[in-house]
Write a protein that holds these residues in place. Structure first.
Motif, PDB file in Angstrom:
ATOM      1  N   ALA A 186     -37.600 -56.555-101.544  1.00 30.39           N
ATOM      2  CA  ALA A 186     -36.677 -57.346-100.789  1.00 30.39           C
ATOM      3  C   ALA A 186     -35.308 -56.161-100.285  1.00 30.39           C
ATOM      4  O   ALA A 186     -35.256 -57.238 -99.418  1.00 30.39           O
ATOM      5  CB  ALA A 186     -36.009 -57.685-101.764  1.00 30.39           C
ATOM      6  N   ALA A 187     -35.080 -55.336 -99.631  1.00 35.52           N
ATOM      7  CA  ALA A 187     -34.515 -54.136 -99.338  1.00 35.52           C
ATOM      8  C   ALA A 187     -34.669 -54.355 -98.168  1.00 35.52           C
ATOM      9  O   ALA A 187     -35.311 -54.354 -97.230  1.00 35.52           O
ATOM     10  CB  ALA A 187     -34.212 -52.781 -99.962  1.00 35.52           C
ATOM     11  N   ASP A 188     -33.264 -54.704 -97.240  1.00 36.39           N
ATOM     12  CA  ASP A 188     -33.413 -54.530 -95.957  1.00 36.39           C
ATOM     13  C   ASP A 188     -34.248 -53.156 -95.092  1.00 36.39           C
ATOM     14  O   ASP A 188     -33.678 -52.094 -95.864  1.00 36.39           O
ATOM     15  CB  ASP A 188     -32.151 -54.899 -95.065  1.00 36.39           C
ATOM     16  N   LEU A 189     -34.523 -53.498 -94.168  1.00 38.06           N
ATOM     17  CA  LEU A 189     -34.478 -51.592 -93.570  1.00 38.06           C
ATOM     18  C   LEU A 189     -33.569 -51.106 -94.098  1.00 38.06           C
ATOM     19  O   LEU A 189     -31.426 -51.049 -93.770  1.00 38.06           O
ATOM     20  CB  LEU A 189     -34.406 -52.081 -91.556  1.00 38.06           C
ATOM     21  N   LEU A 190     -33.613 -49.721 -94.878  1.00 37.65           N
ATOM     22  CA  LEU A 190     -32.507 -48.660 -94.292  1.00 37.65           C
ATOM     23  C   LEU A 190     -31.832 -48.068 -93.342  1.00 37.65           C
ATOM     24  O   LEU A 190     -30.804 -47.580 -94.253  1.00 37.65           O
ATOM     25  CB  LEU A 190     -33.586 -47.204 -95.333  1.00 37.65           C
ATOM     26  N   HIS A 191     -32.283 -48.207 -91.853  1.00 35.93           N
ATOM     27  CA  HIS A 191     -32.226 -47.092 -91.030  1.00 35.93           C
ATOM     28  C   HIS A 191     -31.694 -48.113 -90.239  1.00 35.93           C
ATOM     29  O   HIS A 191     -32.415 -47.975 -89.081  1.00 35.93           O
ATOM     30  CB  HIS A 191     -32.900 -46.133 -90.871  1.00 35.93           C
ATOM     31  N   PRO A 192     -31.317 -49.461 -89.907  1.00 33.90           N
ATOM     32  CA  PRO A 192     -31.367 -49.913 -88.643  1.00 33.90           C
ATOM     33  C   PRO A 192     -31.399 -49.223 -87.263  1.00 33.90           C
ATOM     34  O   PRO A 192     -32.014 -49.727 -86.512  1.00 33.90           O
ATOM     35  CB  PRO A 192     -30.658 -52.017 -89.530  1.00 33.90           C
ATOM     36  N   ASP A 193     -30.494 -48.344 -87.608  1.00 30.84           N
ATOM     37  CA  ASP A 193     -30.861 -47.917 -85.861  1.00 30.84           C
ATOM     38  C   ASP A 193     -31.538 -46.801 -85.317  1.00 30.84           C
ATOM     39  O   ASP A 193     -31.527 -46.518 -84.241  1.00 30.84           O
ATOM     40  CB  ASP A 193     -29.443 -47.224 -86.659  1.00 30.84           C
ATOM     41  N   TRP A 194     -32.354 -46.912 -86.639  1.00 28.89           N
ATOM     42  CA  TRP A 194     -33.573 -45.489 -86.314  1.00 28.89           C
ATOM     43  C   TRP A 194     -34.710 -46.594 -85.968  1.00 28.89           C
ATOM     44  O   TRP A 194     -34.730 -47.901 -85.730  1.00 28.89           O
ATOM     45  CB  TRP A 194     -34.372 -45.106 -87.417  1.00 28.89           C
ATOM     46  N   TRP A 195     -35.438 -45.399 -84.420  1.00 19.61           N
ATOM     47  CA  TRP A 195     -37.016 -46.386 -83.693  1.00 19.61           C
ATOM     48  C   TRP A 195     -37.232 -46.988 -85.103  1.00 19.61           C
ATOM     49  O   TRP A 195     -38.388 -45.147 -85.900  1.00 19.61           O
ATOM     50  CB  TRP A 195     -36.790 -45.204 -83.016  1.00 19.61           C
ATOM     51  N   ILE A 196     -37.496 -48.248 -84.600  1.00 21.76           N
ATOM     52  CA  ILE A 196     -39.181 -48.587 -86.194  1.00 21.76           C
ATOM     53  C   ILE A 196     -40.814 -47.334 -85.661  1.00 21.76           C
ATOM     54  O   ILE A 196     -40.731 -47.738 -84.540  1.00 21.76           O
ATOM     55  CB  ILE A 196     -39.125 -49.363 -85.984  1.00 21.76           C
ATOM     56  N   THR A 197     -40.986 -46.956 -86.292  1.00 22.21           N
ATOM     57  CA  THR A 197     -41.763 -45.844 -85.627  1.00 22.21           C
ATOM     58  C   THR A 197     -43.400 -46.987 -86.029  1.00 22.21           C
ATOM     59  O   THR A 197     -44.229 -46.955 -84.332  1.00 22.21           O
ATOM     60  CB  THR A 197     -42.620 -44.850 -86.165  1.00 22.21           C
ATOM     61  N   GLU A 198     -43.635 -47.773 -86.694  1.00 20.44           N
ATOM     62  CA  GLU A 198     -44.741 -48.770 -87.416  1.00 20.44           C
ATOM     63  C   GLU A 198     -45.214 -49.280 -85.938  1.00 20.44           C
ATOM     64  O   GLU A 198     -46.156 -49.390 -85.188  1.00 20.44           O
ATOM     65  CB  GLU A 198     -45.376 -48.994 -88.634  1.00 20.44           C
ATOM     66  N   CYS A 199     -43.665 -50.360 -86.124  1.00 18.61           N
ATOM     67  CA  CYS A 199     -43.848 -50.948 -85.224  1.00 18.61           C
ATOM     68  C   CYS A 199     -42.394 -51.939 -85.105  1.00 18.61           C
ATOM     69  O   CYS A 199     -41.438 -52.045 -86.447  1.00 18.61           O
ATOM     70  CB  CYS A 199     -44.271 -52.347 -85.380  1.00 18.61           C
ATOM     71  N   SER A 200     -42.183 -53.007 -84.034  1.00 15.46           N
ATOM     72  CA  SER A 200     -40.874 -53.588 -84.513  1.00 15.46           C
ATOM     73  C   SER A 200     -41.114 -54.470 -85.214  1.00 15.46           C
ATOM     74  O   SER A 200     -39.807 -55.213 -85.443  1.00 15.46           O
ATOM     75  CB  SER A 200     -40.248 -53.435 -82.814  1.00 15.46           C
ATOM     76  N   CYS A 201     -41.754 -54.980 -85.081  1.00 13.23           N
ATOM     77  CA  CYS A 201     -42.460 -56.282 -86.355  1.00 13.23           C
ATOM     78  C   CYS A 201     -41.900 -55.900 -87.953  1.00 13.23           C
ATOM     79  O   CYS A 201     -42.473 -54.580 -88.666  1.00 13.23           O
ATOM     80  CB  CYS A 201     -43.427 -57.291 -85.712  1.00 13.23           C
ATOM     81  N   VAL A 202     -42.300 -56.674 -88.870  1.00 10.00           N
ATOM     82  CA  VAL A 202     -42.844 -56.623 -90.618  1.00 10.00           C
ATOM     83  C   VAL A 202     -44.371 -57.327 -90.475  1.00 10.00           C
ATOM     84  O   VAL A 202     -44.143 -58.815 -90.323  1.00 10.00           O
ATOM     85  CB  VAL A 202     -42.089 -56.814 -91.080  1.00 10.00           C
ATOM     86  N   PRO A 203     -45.200 -57.174 -90.176  1.00  6.78           N
ATOM     87  CA  PRO A 203     -46.739 -57.957 -89.996  1.00  6.78           C
ATOM     88  C   PRO A 203     -46.916 -58.629 -91.555  1.00  6.78           C
ATOM     89  O   PRO A 203     -46.942 -57.919 -92.747  1.00  6.78           O
ATOM     90  CB  PRO A 203     -47.573 -56.748 -89.673  1.00  6.78           C
ATOM     91  N   SER A 204     -47.252 -59.997 -91.584  1.00  2.00           N
ATOM     92  CA  SER A 204     -47.955 -60.343 -92.512  1.00  2.00           C
ATOM     93  C   SER A 204     -48.318 -59.649 -93.447  1.00  2.00           C
ATOM     94  O   SER A 204     -48.535 -60.081 -94.691  1.00  2.00           O
ATOM     95  CB  SER A 204     -47.713 -62.215 -92.403  1.00  2.00           C
ATOM     96  N   ALA A 205     -49.599 -59.171 -92.763  1.00  2.00           N
ATOM     97  CA  ALA A 205     -50.848 -58.396 -93.653  1.00  2.00           C
ATOM     98  C   ALA A 205     -50.183 -57.394 -94.756  1.00  2.00           C
ATOM     99  O   ALA A 205     -51.187 -57.774 -95.643  1.00  2.00           O
ATOM    100  CB  ALA A 205     -52.200 -58.003 -92.789  1.00  2.00           C
ATOM    101  N   THR A 206     -48.820 -56.517 -94.249  1.00  2.29           N
ATOM    102  CA  THR A 206     -48.682 -55.281 -95.257  1.00  2.29           C
ATOM    103  C   THR A 206     -47.294 -56.200 -96.183  1.00  2.29           C
ATOM    104  O   THR A 206     -46.469 -55.772 -97.058  1.00  2.29           O
ATOM    105  CB  THR A 206     -47.894 -54.795 -94.456  1.00  2.29           C
ATOM    106  N   THR A 207     -46.683 -57.493 -95.708  1.00  2.00           N
ATOM    107  CA  THR A 207     -45.427 -57.956 -96.621  1.00  2.00           C
ATOM    108  C   THR A 207     -46.399 -58.782 -98.188  1.00  2.00           C
ATOM    109  O   THR A 207     -47.259 -58.934 -98.387  1.00  2.00           O
ATOM    110  CB  THR A 207     -45.303 -59.335 -96.141  1.00  2.00           C
ATOM    111  N   PRO A 208     -45.375 -57.953 -99.120  1.00  2.00           N
ATOM    112  CA  PRO A 208     -45.577 -58.695-100.531  1.00  2.00           C
ATOM    113  C   PRO A 208     -46.232 -59.696-100.958  1.00  2.00           C
ATOM    114  O   PRO A 208     -46.964 -60.023-101.974  1.00  2.00           O
ATOM    115  CB  PRO A 208     -45.102 -57.582-101.371  1.00  2.00           C
ATOM    116  N   ALA A 209     -45.861 -60.540-100.446  1.00  2.00           N
ATOM    117  CA  ALA A 209     -45.567 -61.907-100.870  1.00  2.00           C
ATOM    118  C   ALA A 209     -45.114 -63.084 -99.992  1.00  2.00           C
ATOM    119  O   ALA A 209     -43.939 -62.356 -98.975  1.00  2.00           O
ATOM    120  CB  ALA A 209     -44.380 -62.135-102.435  1.00  2.00           C
ATOM    121  N   PRO A 210     -45.356 -63.800 -99.771  1.00  2.00           N
ATOM    122  CA  PRO A 210     -44.788 -65.044 -98.400  1.00  2.00           C
ATOM    123  C   PRO A 210     -43.139 -65.014 -97.991  1.00  2.00           C
ATOM    124  O   PRO A 210     -42.909 -65.087 -97.119  1.00  2.00           O
ATOM    125  CB  PRO A 210     -45.623 -66.630 -98.764  1.00  2.00           C
ATOM    126  N   GLU A 211     -42.368 -65.618 -98.950  1.00  2.00           N
ATOM    127  CA  GLU A 211     -41.216 -65.872 -99.436  1.00  2.00           C
ATOM    128  C   GLU A 211     -40.303 -63.986 -99.065  1.00  2.00           C
ATOM    129  O   GLU A 211     -39.208 -63.903 -98.853  1.00  2.00           O
ATOM    130  CB  GLU A 211     -40.551 -65.825-100.737  1.00  2.00           C
TER     131      GLU A 211
END
Length: 696
Positions: A186-211
């Motif tokens: 449930a942690a927020d992005l550790l480095h919000p100022d970094w360019w996120i390499t995988e993508c700029s989203c958090v895909p639901s397919a890799t989220t551990p739980a809907p909430e």
């Protein structure tokens, strides 16, 4: 006890300029085989198996090395006492998952890129290839919904008798988010100022739980447990692993089984015995003070320290200098400690301490004549904090040796800060690390690592990093590195006269290669010879998330400066490379500034590539002699040079020294029309899955 300072490895912030915003939205993963399993922490585990329970193999379970037939690895890799058998080749009523090389999936992090998934009540059964009285199980179970891990049982029987139960845990696995990662889903992005390499989203397919929408992606799924069996069993006996009906784990994935015949405990009579100084072999009391007293007496009497069989609780560093410490063998003598939070950060920035054997700091003269052998170190490191000194072995150790250790659950198994000279590491096992297995850092000279086995690191398996002061005349030889979750199997960052030979490296998962040499991380220049000789790689070369291209099984990278050494790559075998076999590259921002002037490839075998034999994305040149290839997925050479595309041809030139054969159905991978510098730039071709490697 004071902590030993070291320079902290710089975070991986080397990023090209981001692509246009529209290109960042989708999460791009390149599936080379069948996309099978997403490692979902709490929402269960879904799969589409390539083999059903009904097609379970019969007969003996084959022995493999890094998921390969042993004949393909002869003369390469570590000589080890155990035999490896893959679960996907065993008898099971569970479900085979994989093969798949997509990061953040359970098959991708498994040895050989396949494993077996068991529900409650299901089993996987291995046939022992030789007599054995001990086993190692590599496995994965789910994380707790809020992170931190769960525990679950696994029943073990041999020929249906003498059931034993081991306790599996996910407390040391399941990391999330950005480098250097978190074990809190449930942690927020550790480095919000970094360019996120995988993508700029958090895909639901890799989220551990809907909430929970915050974690970047789960990774680092596997752990392993060792167990001595009640007696010696013979070849042909059947070891069955069964998930009990009341297991707390919704699923259990078994990757492999190692079996071993462990000998009697080593005994040293003429020595200082730690029991005489109050060490507790039951592990109930802290044995660190007793170790200090035994070491002091051993130095006075010029005797070794002997540590009999037992588990010894040690929750801080044991400082070693001019002393020999012998255990009864790493199955018999175990140093086990808890990670301890410090009241305030130490001068080196550490916020925690834990079990470890450390030489003195190089700034204080370092340690000499230290010899450690025959014991295990089990730490309690569950997250990556780069300022922490929670490594299994550390400090500066000159004229020293480390033999027959087994290290797990520390941050780095062995991290050495020079200047230091003449260290020998051999016949050791380093598994389940949060970061590297071993790193020669800063001015390490005339040292070697041989016949050492590495599996499941969270960063480079074996590394030499010439930060501030150059490493020189060091060797990594006859080692096995399997399944580094992030970065490379073997990585060389600068240094003089370096040799990497007769190693076996398989299954890097994310942003790395099997073999890597890079002018990066502020390393001192390469100089003298840089030699890769008689190494074998398997299923190597990952998808680089910054560049959105595939890397090579061997990857040469000019970032901070030229890679201007005498580069000799001879006798290597690159098997089943996910993308390219060989990659030579510079970063876009320095593409007209830095080069790889000359590399020489000779007597190479390339058996299967997803794309090309060579991908050149840099200024420079290379020669090729007796480089034979087969099952090449795309054009033999992807020559982009420095991407200026001058009318005179690529800024990268190739020389054919003869004997370069095979590769594609239309002719040699190194066709005459490509020479010396024809532009053939297509570094994102369709990936073609090659057949499994076979004897040449």
């Amino acid at each position: 006890m004071p902590l030993i300072r070291r320079t902290i490895r710089r975070a991986r912030t080397e990023r090209p300029a981001p692509p246009p915003a529209a290109a960042q939205v989708p999460c791009v993963t390149r599936t080379v085989s069948v996309l099978v399993v997403l490692g979902l922490a709490t929402a269960g585990l879904t799969s589409a198996s390539t083999a059903s329970a009904g097609s379970s193999p019969t007969g003996p379970t084959p022995v493999t090395r890094a998921g390969l037939a042993p004949a393909l690895t002869e003369g390469r890799g570590a000589s080890v006492r155990f035999l490896e058998q893959e679960a996907e080749n065993a008898v099971t009523d569970g479900e085979r998952i994989g093969p798949d090389r997509t990061p953040y999936t359970l098959p991708a992090e498994a040895s050989g890129r396949s494993a077996v998934r068991l529900e409650r009540g299901e089993y996987v059964e291995f046939t022992l290839p030789k007599a054995a009285n001990a086993i190692t199980v590599r496995y994965s179970i789910p994380d707790a919904p809020g992170g931190g891990g769960i525990k679950a049982p696994l029943d073990i029987t041999v020929d249906g008798k003498q059931r034993r139960t081991i306790t599996l845990t996910s407390e040391y696995s399941w990391l999330y988010n950005q480098y250097p990662f978190s074990n809190d889903p449930a942690a927020d992005l550790l480095h919000p100022d970094w360019w996120i390499t995988e993508c700029s989203c958090v895909p639901s397919a890799t989220t551990p739980a809907p909430e929970i929408k915050k974690p970047f992606r789960p990774m680092h799924f596997y752990d392993e447990q060792r167990m001595r069996l009640p007696k010696t069993y013979q070849a042909g006996d059947k070891v069955r692993l069964t998930v009990p009906a009341d297991s707390k784990a919704d699923w259990t994935v078994i990757d492999l089984l190692d079996s071993e015949l462990v000998g009697a405990p080593h005994v040293r009579l003429k020595a200082v015995n730690v029991l005489a100084h109050g060490a507790d072999p039951t592990g109930r009391r802290d044995s660190a003070p007793a170790m200090d007293r035994a070491i002091a007496q051993a130095r006075r009497l010029d005797l070794p320290v002997y540590v009999p069989p037992g588990t010894y609780q040690v929750n801080r560093h044991i400082i070693v200098d001019d002393v020999t410490i012998e255990g009864a063998g790493n199955w018999w003598t175990v140093f086990k400690g808890k990670q301890v939070a410090l009241d305030e950060p130490a001068p080196d920035g550490s916020r925690h301490t834990g079990v470890g054997f450390y030489g003195r700091d190089a700034a204080d003269g370092g340690s000499r004549n230290v010899h450690l052998s025959g014991f295990a170190i089990e730490g309690d490191v569950r997250e990556r904090i780069d300022t922490d000194q929670v490594n299994g072995v550390g400090g500066a150790l000159s004229d020293s040796s480390i033999t027959g250790l087994h290290i797990r659950h520390t941050k780095v198994g062995l991290w050495f800060d020079g200047p230091m000279d003449n260290l020998r590491v051999r016949d050791s096992i380093v598994v389940d690390q949060i970061a590297d297995a071993l790193n020669f850092h800063t001015g390490v000279t005339d040292s070697s690592v041989t016949h050492t086995f590495v599996r499941n690191t969270g960063d480079d398996g074996l590394a030499m990093w010439s930060e501030k002061s150059a490493n020189a005349r060091n060797t990594f030889a006859h080692n096995t590195v399997q399944s580094p979750v992030l970065a490379n199997g073997i990585a060389i960052y600068g240094g003089t006269d370096t040799t990497v030979s007769h190693n076996l490296v398989a299954d890097p998962v994310r942003e790395g290669s099997a073999l890597h040499a890079g002018s990066r991380f502020g390393a001192e220049p390469f100089a003298g010879k840089l030699e890769f000789r008689n190494n074998t790689t398997a299923r190597a070369g990952t998808y680089e998330l910054n560049w959105k291209i595939g890397l090579g099984a061997i990857w040469l990278y000019a970032l901070d400066r030229d890679v201007d050494a005498d580069i000799r790559v001879t006798g290597d075998h690159y098997l089943d490379s996910t993308y390219n076999a060989i990659m030579m590259v510079s970063e876009w921002s320095v593409k007209d500034k830095y080069a790889i002037p000359a590399a020489h490839f000779k007597d190479i075998r390339v058996d299967g590539t997803g794309t090309s034999v060579l991908s050149a994305r840099v200024k420079g040149s290379a020669t090729f002699e007796n480089v034979d290839a087969r099952h090449v997925g795309a054009v033999g050479v992807n020559n982009c040079g420095a991407f200026n595309f001058p009318a005179t041809g690529s800024e990268f030139s190739l020389t054919d020294r003869g004997g370069n054969d095979g590769g594609t159905a239309t002719g040699s991978w190194l066709a005459p029309w490509m020479l010396p510098n024809t532009i053939t730039c297509d570094d994102r071709p369709p990936v073609v899955t090659p057949p499994p490697p076979a004897p040449w």
